[in-house]
Design an enzyme around this catalytic site. Structure first.
Site, short mmCIF file in Angstrom:
data_model
loop_
_atom_site.label_atom_id
_atom_site.label_comp_id
_atom_site.label_asym_id
_atom_site.label_seq_id
_atom_site.Cartn_x
_atom_site.Cartn_y
_atom_site.Cartn_z
N ASP A 187 -4.15 -5.53 5.55
CA ASP A 187 -5.33 -5.61 4.68
C ASP A 187 -4.87 -5.55 3.22
O ASP A 187 -5.60 -5.88 2.31
CB ASP A 187 -6.39 -4.54 5.00
CG ASP A 187 -5.85 -3.12 4.92
OD1 ASP A 187 -4.61 -2.94 4.89
OD2 ASP A 187 -6.68 -2.18 4.90
N ASP A 190 -0.97 -3.24 8.54
CA ASP A 190 -2.07 -3.97 9.18
C ASP A 190 -2.58 -5.12 8.32
O ASP A 190 -3.59 -5.74 8.65
CB ASP A 190 -3.21 -3.02 9.54
CG ASP A 190 -3.82 -2.34 8.32
OD1 ASP A 190 -3.09 -2.09 7.34
OD2 ASP A 190 -5.03 -2.07 8.32
N SER A 210 -2.59 1.80 9.32
CA SER A 210 -2.32 1.12 8.05
C SER A 210 -0.87 1.29 7.59
O SER A 210 0.04 0.86 8.26
CB SER A 210 -3.31 1.62 7.00
OG SER A 210 -3.22 0.84 5.85
N ASP A 227 1.13 -4.39 4.07
CA ASP A 227 1.31 -3.09 4.71
C ASP A 227 1.26 -3.31 6.23
O ASP A 227 1.25 -4.46 6.69
CB ASP A 227 0.25 -2.09 4.22
CG ASP A 227 -1.15 -2.44 4.67
OD1 ASP A 227 -1.41 -3.65 4.91
OD2 ASP A 227 -2.00 -1.54 4.80
MG MG Z 1 -3.83 -1.15 5.53
#
Ligand code: MG
Length: 434
Positions: free
Chosen positions: A233, A231, A91, A229
């Site tokens: 999400d 990744d 992340s 961020d």
């Molecule tokens: Mg993330």
């Protein structure tokens, strides 16, 4: 230390987060699932960890569908037709970290019980591996990104704006700009080259890491900027004047449009949200999986946490930074974000922290609870530390998840009351640390 935190397993590559551990987690998941989608973010360790995790899955007889370099919400979408999904990502953590996050077909991350089940198999090392003629097969998923784009496009309208997208050198490069272009926007990209060294900026989308985005929005006269961020999400934004739109402000913007009846937020969300929406607000502990769980359980229309996690259950229970970017663009196409932000109240907020000895954590928390119960408040929530609600403000007291500190936060309708609440909390915490 438990293996799983609120966002899966994370650690430094080849120290805590080793290929052996990824393989062991794969073997544990593979004994629960027949088919699993697997993807990775842009970290240097991604291919290594993906191969190890996939090996574990196949050893336990699970067929692997590899989506390659994709965002976390893209992988969660790919898991929809499977029994589970495994995303290799750390992340927003620094580049030396790696991690594995596990997904259910409905977009929910593995909950505490499921994580415990996997953890038990990993720690007991009682893996159910298969003989040669029953190991899993490996397939390449070529359309994971296209399918994710199609799903998002079904839930957003047309918008003709100029948008700057900061992809954080992560996998968002192959999806967020395309979605916004298909909506009708002109897109300018930043950090759209996936690179696990994160040369553009650190992968956490906080204000101090987004100077380039702010400057580019101003210099190109864009209508807004969005940033992910590592990744994707998560999503945060910059308005048309180049001002950072923090999590509490985005939460308010989304909640006003999407939270009709019920809304789920984390305990650290501003009280501005209670003033702005008529929906019933449920507060849960910090962590996207807790928000998803509560959104599903309470049948809420929307859920969010101020770190930049937005859950739109009409599409998925997975926090989806790309969908959130598209929906923010839709909002901005009706009215300038700088105008909209003026209508969101900002209350004085104070933050403080005191060091403590983590070996005394249980005893200190017990004393704290007793002392905080004795304070005259409207409500005391005891998840993730303690949240005290007063008629004109609130306080959060919680041990930090990353440092040996007790963190305190106080918000109130005026400066004096915020200071009063903070000094009351400081006195109480210091007494309990003696
Ligand atoms: Mg993330």
């Amino acid at each position: 230390m438990p293996l799983f935190g609120s966002s899966g397993v994370r650690g430094i590559v080849n120290r805590e987060m080793t290929p052996e551990l990824a393989c062991a987690i794969g073997m544990a998941v593979g004994s629960l699932a027949d088919r699993a989608a697997v993807g990775t973010d842009s970290r240097t360790s991604g291919p290594m960890m993906e191969a190890a995790f996939s090996s574990g899955l196949m050893a336990a007889g699970c067929d692997v569908y590899s989506a390659g370099l994709v965002t976390t919400p893209t992988l969660a979408e790919a898991a929809r037709d499977m029994c589970a999904g495994g995303m290799i990502t750390a992340s927003h953590n620094p580049p030396e970290y790696a991690g594995v996050k596990l997904w259910n077909p409905d977009g929910m991350g593995f909950d505490v019980e499921q994580s415990k089940q996997v953890e038990k198999v990993v720690s007991s090392r009682k893996f159910k591996v298969k003989p040669w003629d029953a190991v899993g097969t490996r397939h390449v998923l070529v359309d994971a990104v296209d399918r994710h784009i199609e799903r998002i496009m079904r839930g957003v309208g047309h918008a003709k704006l100029k948008v700057v997208v900061d992809c954080a050198n992560g996998p968002a490069y192959n999806i967020t700009p395309l979605v916004l272009q298909r909506m009708g926007c002109r897109v300018i990209t930043l950090n759209a080259n996936p690179d696990g060294r994160f040369p553009g900026r650190p992968p956490e989308p906080v204000e101090e890491n987004l100077t380039d985005l702010r400057n580019t929005v101003i210099s190109t006269k864009a209508d807004l900027g969005v940033a992910h961020d590592g990744d994707a999400d998560r999503m945060v934004a910059v308005d048309d004047k180049g001002a950072f739109l923090g999590g509490d402000q985005l939460l308010a913007l989304f909640a006003r449009k999407y939270a009709k009846k019920r809304l789920v937020v984390t305990v650290d969300a501003s009280m501005a949200i209670d003033d702005l929406v008529n929906a019933k607000v449920t507060r849960v502990r910090v962590g996207d999986v807790f928000v998803s769980e509560a959104v599903k359980r309470t049948r809420a229309d929307f859920g969010g946490e101020p770190s930049g996690t937005w859950i739109f259950p009409d599409q998925t229970y997975c926090p989806d930074g790309i969908l959130a970017a598209a929906r923010l663009v839709e909002i901005a196409s009706k009215k300038k974000l700088s105008e909209l932000r003026k209508k969101i109240p900002v209350y004085p907020t104070l933050r403080s922290a005191v060091p403590f000895d983590p070996s005394r954590k249980a005893e200190i928390l017990k004393r704290l609870e007793k002392e905080l119960r004795a304070i005259d408040s409207e409500e005391l929530l005891t998840m993730d530390g303690f949240r005290l609600q007063f008629t004109d403000g609130w306080a959060l007291v919680r041990p930090s998840g990353t440092e040996p500190k007790i963190r305190m936060l106080a918000e109130a309708r005026n400066d004096k009351r915020a200071k009063d609440i903070m000094s009351m909390m400081s006195r109480t915490v210091k007494r309990c640390l003696k």
